[in-house]
Design an enzyme around this catalytic site. Structure first.
Site, PDB file in Angstrom:
ATOM      1  CB  SER A 122      -0.907   0.003   1.229  1.00  0.00           C
ATOM      2  OG  SER A 122      -0.118  -0.016   2.393  1.00  0.00           O
ATOM      3  CG  HIS A 143      -3.167  -1.901  -1.842  1.00  0.00           C
ATOM      4  ND1 HIS A 143      -3.718  -0.673  -1.569  1.00  0.00           N
ATOM      5  CD2 HIS A 143      -3.009  -2.529  -0.657  1.00  0.00           C
ATOM      6  CE1 HIS A 143      -3.880  -0.564  -0.252  1.00  0.00           C
ATOM      7  NE2 HIS A 143      -3.462  -1.676   0.312  1.00  0.00           N
ATOM      8  CD  GLU A 155      -5.286   1.584  -4.187  1.00  0.00           C
ATOM      9  OE1 GLU A 155      -5.864   2.665  -4.027  1.00  0.00           O
ATOM     10  OE2 GLU A 155      -4.230   1.288  -3.589  1.00  0.00           O
ATOM     11  CG  ASN A 193      -3.085   3.954   2.280  1.00  0.00           C
ATOM     12  OD1 ASN A 193      -4.198   3.603   2.666  1.00  0.00           O
ATOM     13  ND2 ASN A 193      -2.057   3.135   2.260  1.00  0.00           N
TER      14      ASN A 193
END
Length: 195
Positions: A122, A143, A155, A193
């Site tokens: 991540s 991810h 992802e 994130n």
């Protein structure tokens, strides 16, 4: 509609993420080689997957025979060399740059030239990790989110040298797992994130 080609998938790392990835891969009908260098970690991971599948049976999301078939497709192993025949390897070691670099280099040396290596990260740069490999075009970030069996989003992170073929292959794999892949640029934190 042609059924998606079933691959032998290596899952390197048997923690929470590795367990979830191995489970969704096996439920989708793939053979899985589930690796950790410590036997007790492999055993713990296998137990945890069995427990998750048991829960699905209890909630009538899975039949008893589907549970058995899914577990039969997962082979827990200790030597990393056991991933040799895997066409797709998903590395899910802890988020530690040096650890991942060392592991990815070992995986790169073991698997065939056509194999694709995906790293479940991540935050680490795919471009940087790929630079340590003989075949940087074959490394891609994949991810998954926790808990993997529940979370639809994945992802797909392209490094500067990741090939289109590699990206297409892992997108197809993610869809085959019942996930929704989204392409993200290789930048610190990726999409979720940072947002």
């Amino acid at each position: 509609l042609m059924a998606a080609h079933k691959h032998t998938i290596g899952v390197v790392g048997t923690g929470t993420m590795g367990q979830g990835i191995a489970q969704v891969a096996a439920q989708a009908g793939h053979e899985v080689v589930f690796q950790n260098r410590r036997q007790e970690s492999v055993d713990r991971g296998m137990k945890a997957i069995a427990k998750q599948l048991e829960r699905l049976v209890a909630n009538q999301k899975l039949t008893e025979s589907e549970k058995t078939e899914t577990l039969d497709r997962i082979r827990g192993v200790v030597p990393l060399e056991e991933i040799k025949g895997c066409e797709r390897v998903i590395e899910c070691a802890p988020e530690d740059h040096d650890l991942k670099r060392e592991l990815l280099q070992k995986i790169d040396a073991i698997v065939s030239d056509e194999a694709i290596i995906a790293t479940n990260t991540s935050s680490l740069s795919i471009t940087k990790l790929a630079s340590y490999l003989k075949r940087p075009a074959h490394l891609v970030g994949l991810h998954f989110f926790n808990p993997v069996p529940m979370m639809k989003l994945v992802e797909v992170v392209r490094g500067m040298r990741t090939s289109d073929w590699t990206v297409a292959a892992v997108r197809g794999l993610a869809e085959n797992f019942g996930k929704v892949p989204i392409d993200v640029k290789d930048s610190p934190g990726f999409v979720v994130n940072r947002v």
